[in-house]
Design an enzyme around this catalytic site. Structure first.
Site, short mmCIF file in Angstrom:
data_model
loop_
_atom_site.label_atom_id
_atom_site.label_comp_id
_atom_site.label_asym_id
_atom_site.label_seq_id
_atom_site.Cartn_x
_atom_site.Cartn_y
_atom_site.Cartn_z
N PHE A 60 0.86 -1.02 0.02
CA PHE A 60 -0.25 0.07 -0.10
C PHE A 60 0.86 1.15 -0.11
O PHE A 60 0.65 2.29 0.59
CB PHE A 60 -0.97 -0.08 1.06
CG PHE A 60 -1.74 -1.16 1.27
CD1 PHE A 60 -2.72 -1.46 0.19
CD2 PHE A 60 -1.68 -2.13 2.11
CE1 PHE A 60 -3.64 -2.54 0.20
CE2 PHE A 60 -2.60 -3.31 2.23
CZ PHE A 60 -3.46 -3.46 1.15
N CYS A 61 1.88 1.05 -0.99
CA CYS A 61 2.86 2.30 -0.84
C CYS A 61 2.56 3.03 -2.32
O CYS A 61 2.08 2.48 -3.35
CB CYS A 61 4.27 1.70 -0.92
SG CYS A 61 5.53 2.99 -1.16
N GLY A 62 2.83 4.44 -2.10
CA GLY A 62 2.53 5.23 -3.55
C GLY A 62 3.45 4.50 -4.59
O GLY A 62 3.27 4.58 -6.07
#
Length: 183
Positions: A60-62
């Site tokens: 769930f990281c950019g």
């Protein structure tokens, strides 16, 4: 006679194990649990003598869309010997709570085919030995999707921050240098 043969075999096995450990670079000594599997990834048996790209990942990281580029990079260079290892980590609080969810992001959402481990600590004193050695040879990850290019002798030839995309010319040059190291 059997007793002596057994002793000799045990001594030979111990000596061969020590010889294999001596041949295995420090970076690759150890193993990691494979994502959503009971299998373990023996780092030395799997990666010794091969160029390797190690990436600490998060679901769930950019930067998570980089999985697509990492898979493309792997497909582009795997015939030349490049290996890629993804190591999910929650050190920056962006990894899924379950292996099932991590696997879905990697395998279903992005079509990853390179090896992925279970979630591991990658920074500080709790870091797994692989990342302790990567940090010793370069620097510890400062965020998710830090990239480490390792040559066939187990030495880091370059490290890149999260913002470096898998198709970045400097990263590709480092990968090609690592591939050349196996010759």
């Amino acid at each position: 006679m059997r007793r002596y043969s057994l002793v000799i075999l045990l001594m030979l096995g111990t000596w061969m194990g020590a010889a294999q450990a001596a041949e295995c670079p420090a970076l690759l000594q150890g193993d990691l649990q494979k994502l959503r599997s009971q299998e373990r990834i023996d780092l030395c048996a799997t990666f010794a003598g091969k160029p390797l790209l190690v990436v600490n990942t998060a679901s769930f990281c950019g930067f998570t869309p980089q999985f697509k580029g990492l898979e493309a990079l792997y497909q582009r260079y795997k015939a030349q010997g490049l290996q890629v290892l993804g190591v999910p980590s929650d050190d920056f609080r962006q990894e899924a709570d379950s292996s099932e969810e991590t696997a879905k992001v990697c395998y279903v959402n992005y079509g990853v085919t390179f090896p992925m481990s279970e979630t591991q600590p990658v920074t500080g004193s709790a870091a797994v030995p692989l990342f302790k050695e990567l940090a010793a040879q370069s620097q510890a990850p400062r965020w998710n999707f830090s990239k480490y290019v390792v040559d066939a002798q187990g030495k880091v030839v370059a490290s890149f921050p999260s913002s470096t995309t898998p198709d970045d010319p400097a990263l590709l040059a480092a990968v090609e240098k690592a591939i050349a190291s196996q010759r």
